[in-house]
Design a protein around this motif. Structure first.
Motif, mmCIF file in Angstrom:
data_model
loop_
_atom_site.group_PDB
_atom_site.id
_atom_site.type_symbol
_atom_site.label_atom_id
_atom_site.label_comp_id
_atom_site.label_asym_id
_atom_site.label_seq_id
_atom_site.Cartn_x
_atom_site.Cartn_y
_atom_site.Cartn_z
ATOM 1 N N GLU A 42 0.828 -1.207 0.000
ATOM 2 C CA GLU A 42 0.000 0.000 0.000
ATOM 3 C C GLU A 42 0.867 1.263 0.000
ATOM 4 O OE1 GLU A 42 -3.113 2.303 2.975
ATOM 5 O OE2 GLU A 42 -2.711 0.184 3.316
ATOM 6 N N ALA A 43 1.920 1.268 0.825
ATOM 7 C CA ALA A 43 2.800 2.433 0.906
ATOM 8 C C ALA A 43 3.508 2.697 -0.419
ATOM 9 C CB ALA A 43 3.821 2.246 2.027
ATOM 10 N N VAL A 44 3.987 1.651 -1.059
ATOM 11 C CA VAL A 44 4.668 1.804 -2.352
ATOM 12 C C VAL A 44 3.691 2.349 -3.391
ATOM 13 C CG1 VAL A 44 5.781 0.548 -4.239
ATOM 14 C CG2 VAL A 44 6.437 0.074 -1.871
ATOM 15 N N ALA A 45 2.467 1.840 -3.394
ATOM 16 C CA ALA A 45 1.461 2.321 -4.345
ATOM 17 C C ALA A 45 1.177 3.805 -4.115
ATOM 18 C CB ALA A 45 0.184 1.505 -4.216
ATOM 19 N N LEU A 46 1.115 4.212 -2.858
ATOM 20 C CA LEU A 46 0.892 5.630 -2.556
ATOM 21 C C LEU A 46 2.057 6.484 -3.065
ATOM 22 C CD1 LEU A 46 -0.571 5.277 1.047
ATOM 23 C CD2 LEU A 46 -1.774 6.192 -0.954
ATOM 24 N N GLU A 47 3.272 5.996 -2.860
ATOM 25 C CA GLU A 47 4.452 6.724 -3.372
ATOM 26 C C GLU A 47 4.391 6.868 -4.884
ATOM 27 O OE1 GLU A 47 8.619 6.345 -1.715
ATOM 28 O OE2 GLU A 47 7.683 4.485 -0.996
ATOM 29 N N GLU A 48 4.049 5.792 -5.563
ATOM 30 C CA GLU A 48 3.995 5.819 -7.025
ATOM 31 C C GLU A 48 2.937 6.790 -7.534
ATOM 32 O OE1 GLU A 48 3.436 1.707 -7.987
ATOM 33 O OE2 GLU A 48 5.594 1.276 -7.898
ATOM 34 N N ARG A 49 1.904 7.028 -6.742
ATOM 35 C CA ARG A 49 0.859 7.977 -7.121
ATOM 36 C C ARG A 49 1.204 9.394 -6.684
ATOM 37 N NH1 ARG A 49 -3.707 4.901 -4.407
ATOM 38 N NH2 ARG A 49 -4.421 7.008 -3.933
ATOM 39 N N GLY A 50 2.391 9.578 -6.092
ATOM 40 C CA GLY A 50 2.818 10.906 -5.681
ATOM 41 C C GLY A 50 2.274 11.353 -4.334
ATOM 42 N N LEU A 51 1.784 10.433 -3.552
ATOM 43 C CA LEU A 51 1.212 10.753 -2.252
ATOM 44 C C LEU A 51 2.217 10.404 -1.145
ATOM 45 C CD1 LEU A 51 -2.336 9.329 -2.979
ATOM 46 C CD2 LEU A 51 -1.638 11.734 -3.011
ATOM 47 N N GLU A 53 3.250 11.933 1.652
ATOM 48 C CA GLU A 53 2.875 12.070 3.067
ATOM 49 C C GLU A 53 2.048 10.874 3.536
ATOM 50 O OE1 GLU A 53 1.267 15.831 4.287
ATOM 51 O OE2 GLU A 53 2.546 16.905 2.865
ATOM 52 N N GLU A 54 1.122 10.437 2.709
ATOM 53 C CA GLU A 54 0.305 9.284 3.057
ATOM 54 C C GLU A 54 1.153 8.018 3.139
ATOM 55 O OE1 GLU A 54 -0.429 11.566 0.857
ATOM 56 O OE2 GLU A 54 -2.482 12.239 1.149
ATOM 57 N N ALA A 55 2.111 7.901 2.219
ATOM 58 C CA ALA A 55 3.011 6.744 2.227
ATOM 59 C C ALA A 55 3.838 6.715 3.504
ATOM 60 C CB ALA A 55 3.925 6.776 1.001
ATOM 61 N N VAL A 56 4.328 7.861 3.927
ATOM 62 C CA VAL A 56 5.111 7.941 5.156
ATOM 63 C C VAL A 56 4.268 7.480 6.347
ATOM 64 C CG1 VAL A 56 6.209 9.533 6.791
ATOM 65 C CG2 VAL A 56 6.717 9.697 4.356
ATOM 66 N N ALA A 57 3.016 7.874 6.381
ATOM 67 C CA ALA A 57 2.122 7.450 7.476
ATOM 68 C C ALA A 57 1.975 5.929 7.508
ATOM 69 C CB ALA A 57 0.765 8.121 7.321
ATOM 70 N N VAL A 58 1.876 5.314 6.324
ATOM 71 C CA VAL A 58 1.754 3.861 6.269
ATOM 72 C C VAL A 58 3.067 3.205 6.698
ATOM 73 C CG1 VAL A 58 1.313 1.863 4.771
ATOM 74 C CG2 VAL A 58 -0.037 3.952 4.504
#
Length: 65
Positions: A42-51, A53-58
């Motif tokens: 989930e975190a990697v997917a968030l990073e790939e979408r440019g998110l 801050e959300e990735a860091v939270a995960v």
């Protein structure tokens, strides 16, 4: 039996006999590992979408586990 995860009697409750399943620590580690893997994906997917801050939270949730 903790290793085999077989049913055992719970003698901690006098007057009440019931069966309790003893979970092996390996099963617990496996479930935790699966949760960590899912969060990492989930975190990697968030990073790939440019998110970022959300990735860091995960990632922080993973570290808490």
């Amino acid at each position: 039996e903790p290793i085999a995860g077989q049913f055992v009697f719970d003698f901690d409750c006098p007057g009440e006999r019931r069966l309790a399943e003893v979970c092996s620590s390996a099963a617990s580690r496996g479930a935790r590992g699966s949760r960590v893997t899912a969060l990492f994906v989930e975190a990697v997917a968030l990073e790939e979408r440019g998110l970022a801050e959300e990735a860091v939270a995960v990632y922080e949730r993973i570290l808490e586990i």
